[in-house]
Design a protein around this motif. Structure first.
Motif, mmCIF file in Angstrom:
data_model
loop_
_atom_site.group_PDB
_atom_site.id
_atom_site.type_symbol
_atom_site.label_atom_id
_atom_site.label_comp_id
_atom_site.label_asym_id
_atom_site.label_seq_id
_atom_site.Cartn_x
_atom_site.Cartn_y
_atom_site.Cartn_z
ATOM 1 N N ASP A 100 -8.435 4.823 -2.435
ATOM 2 C CA ASP A 100 -8.403 3.483 -1.857
ATOM 3 C C ASP A 100 -7.208 3.303 -0.927
ATOM 4 O O ASP A 100 -7.309 2.668 0.123
ATOM 5 C CB ASP A 100 -8.358 2.440 -2.975
ATOM 6 C CG ASP A 100 -9.657 2.395 -3.770
ATOM 7 O OD1 ASP A 100 -10.680 2.906 -3.261
ATOM 8 O OD2 ASP A 100 -9.649 1.856 -4.892
ATOM 9 N N VAL A 101 -6.059 3.849 -1.331
ATOM 10 C CA VAL A 101 -4.862 3.727 -0.493
ATOM 11 C C VAL A 101 -5.047 4.455 0.833
ATOM 12 O O VAL A 101 -4.698 3.943 1.901
ATOM 13 C CB VAL A 101 -3.632 4.267 -1.261
ATOM 14 C CG1 VAL A 101 -2.457 4.468 -0.315
ATOM 15 C CG2 VAL A 101 -3.249 3.304 -2.375
ATOM 16 N N TRP B 164 -10.836 -3.728 9.229
ATOM 17 C CA TRP B 164 -9.825 -2.911 8.548
ATOM 18 C C TRP B 164 -9.029 -3.797 7.589
ATOM 19 O O TRP B 164 -9.287 -4.999 7.468
ATOM 20 C CB TRP B 164 -8.925 -2.197 9.550
ATOM 21 C CG TRP B 164 -7.949 -3.048 10.306
ATOM 22 C CD1 TRP B 164 -6.617 -3.217 10.050
ATOM 23 C CD2 TRP B 164 -8.220 -3.843 11.475
ATOM 24 N NE1 TRP B 164 -6.041 -4.050 10.967
ATOM 25 C CE2 TRP B 164 -6.995 -4.446 11.865
ATOM 26 C CE3 TRP B 164 -9.361 -4.104 12.236
ATOM 27 C CZ2 TRP B 164 -6.898 -5.304 12.957
ATOM 28 C CZ3 TRP B 164 -9.261 -4.943 13.334
ATOM 29 C CH2 TRP B 164 -8.050 -5.532 13.682
ATOM 30 N N SER B 165 -8.061 -3.192 6.906
ATOM 31 C CA SER B 165 -7.284 -3.905 5.889
ATOM 32 C C SER B 165 -5.810 -3.554 6.023
ATOM 33 O O SER B 165 -5.454 -2.434 6.391
ATOM 34 C CB SER B 165 -7.750 -3.544 4.475
ATOM 35 O OG SER B 165 -9.106 -3.845 4.296
ATOM 36 N N LEU B 166 -4.964 -4.522 5.693
ATOM 37 C CA LEU B 166 -3.533 -4.248 5.540
ATOM 38 C C LEU B 166 -3.221 -3.865 4.103
ATOM 39 O O LEU B 166 -2.351 -3.036 3.842
ATOM 40 C CB LEU B 166 -2.714 -5.476 5.938
ATOM 41 C CG LEU B 166 -2.842 -5.920 7.398
ATOM 42 C CD1 LEU B 166 -1.947 -7.127 7.654
ATOM 43 C CD2 LEU B 166 -2.489 -4.795 8.347
ATOM 44 N N THR B 167 -3.913 -4.487 3.154
ATOM 45 C CA THR B 167 -3.864 -4.113 1.746
ATOM 46 C C THR B 167 -5.305 -4.121 1.240
ATOM 47 O O THR B 167 -6.235 -4.391 1.999
ATOM 48 C CB THR B 167 -3.007 -5.093 0.916
ATOM 49 O OG1 THR B 167 -3.688 -6.357 0.835
ATOM 50 C CG2 THR B 167 -1.641 -5.304 1.545
ATOM 51 N N LEU B 168 -5.505 -3.860 -0.034
ATOM 52 C CA LEU B 168 -6.861 -3.882 -0.578
ATOM 53 C C LEU B 168 -7.474 -5.275 -0.544
ATOM 54 O O LEU B 168 -8.693 -5.422 -0.662
ATOM 55 C CB LEU B 168 -6.861 -3.363 -2.022
ATOM 56 C CG LEU B 168 -6.609 -1.867 -2.195
ATOM 57 C CD1 LEU B 168 -6.624 -1.502 -3.668
ATOM 58 C CD2 LEU B 168 -7.633 -1.046 -1.435
ATOM 59 N N THR B 169 -6.670 -6.323 -0.369
ATOM 60 C CA THR B 169 -7.182 -7.693 -0.398
ATOM 61 C C THR B 169 -6.906 -8.469 0.881
ATOM 62 O O THR B 169 -7.289 -9.629 0.979
ATOM 63 C CB THR B 169 -6.561 -8.468 -1.579
ATOM 64 O OG1 THR B 169 -5.136 -8.459 -1.468
ATOM 65 C CG2 THR B 169 -6.969 -7.850 -2.900
ATOM 66 N N THR C 168 0.825 -1.204 0.000
ATOM 67 C CA THR C 168 0.000 0.000 0.000
ATOM 68 C C THR C 168 0.862 1.258 0.000
ATOM 69 O O THR C 168 0.565 2.231 -0.693
ATOM 70 C CB THR C 168 -0.930 -0.013 1.222
ATOM 71 O OG1 THR C 168 -1.686 -1.230 1.218
ATOM 72 C CG2 THR C 168 -1.879 1.167 1.195
ATOM 73 N N LEU C 169 1.943 1.238 0.782
ATOM 74 C CA LEU C 169 2.846 2.397 0.806
ATOM 75 C C LEU C 169 3.514 2.600 -0.548
ATOM 76 O O LEU C 169 3.743 3.737 -0.978
ATOM 77 C CB LEU C 169 3.897 2.210 1.909
ATOM 78 C CG LEU C 169 3.367 2.181 3.344
ATOM 79 C CD1 LEU C 169 4.502 1.892 4.324
ATOM 80 C CD2 LEU C 169 2.684 3.495 3.697
ATOM 81 N N GLY C 170 3.834 1.495 -1.243
ATOM 82 C CA GLY C 170 4.416 1.611 -2.574
ATOM 83 C C GLY C 170 3.454 2.250 -3.561
ATOM 84 O O GLY C 170 3.850 3.075 -4.390
ATOM 85 N N ALA C 171 2.173 1.870 -3.466
ATOM 86 C CA ALA C 171 1.174 2.490 -4.349
ATOM 87 C C ALA C 171 1.019 3.972 -4.046
ATOM 88 O O ALA C 171 0.866 4.793 -4.956
ATOM 89 C CB ALA C 171 -0.166 1.770 -4.188
ATOM 90 N N LEU C 172 1.064 4.335 -2.757
ATOM 91 C CA LEU C 172 0.973 5.749 -2.384
ATOM 92 C C LEU C 172 2.154 6.543 -2.933
ATOM 93 O O LEU C 172 1.985 7.647 -3.480
ATOM 94 C CB LEU C 172 0.900 5.880 -0.864
ATOM 95 C CG LEU C 172 0.872 7.306 -0.310
ATOM 96 C CD1 LEU C 172 -0.387 8.032 -0.775
ATOM 97 C CD2 LEU C 172 0.947 7.288 1.219
#
Length: 388
Positions: free
Chosen positions: A287-288, A324-329, A143-147
């Protein structure tokens, strides 16, 4: 030390009391004996079968990347290689054509290379095991990489928008229409190729508790949606933005090639399609931020999860429900279940955990079972959170 007749194999030594010899007196002394080979050795403890609802329900995770993440890694590596080759070509072509629009597209490709390299690093980092400090592991690095990918694109686009605005104010520049047209055509082909490499379409399929996205109960039967890697999704959105801009640059290059007096089409196309690129990344950024803010997973509703837990036999009330989520999946849930005094806590725990896993695809769930008390209805801490 008192040896016994040598009948066997192994010698052991133990402390015995004189009472063992039928004598009187106190104190302990060492006694050596030779065990008979026919005497059975103490049996080793057998492994205990864990209940099906326990955390050992799933097999141990294999080291390294999952098949889905390996596929994402291959996609990102292939797209990164294509991006580097055509980025170098655009830099040379943009310099020869004196085209800011071409350099803009090259800068976007540079941002894409940086974001994909960051995504590859985050995929590698996510394979590291959990520790006492990082108890959930390193899943959120995706998620941090996508941000970082989205933020880098926004920064580069902001700079190019400023340069385009300066060109609109001052007309002291010349555009080589032929070089611009050739480079823009190659850029369109490059972005089409990268979009094909990063496309993640496919039939819906389930992968158990390690990454399926589930729709809310009110929208269907709980069938999983197609799996998508966050990093690949962010890179794909970048490429779509670049592809749109490449078509705009191609149209501007055709106009400038046949009508050189309309050279203002170069900064105008940069301005318009950079704004489109910013808009295309907005859903990914939303989403992120939802994941980083510990929001309820996108495809899971609070009420359906609550109602599912209340439908478990013996459950009277729920409170402290957190999703909650750690990633989108990778979804996580925790809750307190207040049960009847006659209910079996183990059966309630098994059923509730199974429901969360099978109907919503939660990768991890922590449930606390406690007896129901009438005063829970008036407890402030037991009240449900308000609507957002």
């Amino acid at each position: 030390m008192e040896p016994s007749p040598a009948l066997g194999s192994l010698e052991t030594t133990r402390l015995v009391s004189p009472r063992d010899r039928g004598g009187a007196g106190g104190g302990l002394r060492l006694k050596s004996l030779f065990t008979d080979a026919s005497e059975p050795f103490p049996e080793e403890p057998k492994p205990v079968e864990m209940p099906s609802h326990h955390c050992h329900r799933d097999p141990l995770p294999q080291p390294g990347l999952t098949p889905e993440r390996l596929q994402a890694q291959r996609q990102l590596c292939a797209a990164c290689a294509v991006c580097c080759v055509f980025m170098a070509g655009e830099v040379v072509g943009g310099y020869l054509a004196h085209s800011l629009a071409i350099m803009t597209d090259a800068a976007h490709l540079l941002a894409d290379v940086g974001s994909m390299v960051g995504s590859l690093f985050s995929l590698w980092l996510s394979t590291r095991p959990a520790t006492r400090t990082m108890t959930f592991g390193w899943h959120r690095s995706e998620t941090l990489g996508a941000l970082a990918s989205v933020v880098s694109l926004w920064m580069v686009t902001g700079i190019l928008l400023y340069l385009a605005f300066i060109r609109l104010l001052h007309s002291d520049y010349h555009i080589e229409g032929g070089a611009m047209l050739l480079t823009a055509s190659i850029a369109v082909c490059a972005n089409l190729l990268m979009a094909f490499v990063l496309h993640q379409a496919g039939p819906p399929h389930s992968h158990g508790s390690r990454g399926a996205e589930y729709a809310p109960l009110e929208e269907g039967s709980g069938e999983p949606l197609p799996l998508r890697n966050t990093s690949v999704r962010a890179a794909f959105v970048h490429v779509l933005g670049d592809l749109l801009q490449s078509f705009g640059v191609l149209a501007a290059s055709i106009l400038i090639y046949f009508k050189p007096q309309y050279k203002a089409a170069d900064p105008i196309s940069t301005f318009l399609f950079s704004i489109c690129a910013l808009g295309s990344t907005a859903p990914t950024l939303r989403d992120v931020l939802r994941v980083l803010m510990e929001g309820t997973p996108k495809n899971v509703g609070f009420e359906p999860v609550r109602d599912t837990l209340l439908s478990v036999p013996g459950v009277r009330a729920t409170h402290e429900l957190h999703l909650w989520s750690l990633t989108l999946t990778y979804h996580v849930a925790s809750a307190h279940l207040a049960i009847d005094a006659t209910a079996d806590p183990e059966a309630v725990l098994a059923e509730a955990t199974s429901q969360l896993h099978s109907r919503f695809g939660f990768s991890s769930s922590t449930l606390q079972v406690e007896q129901y008390q009438p005063e829970m209805a008036q407890c402030l801490r037991c009240r449900e959170p308000p609507q957002s």
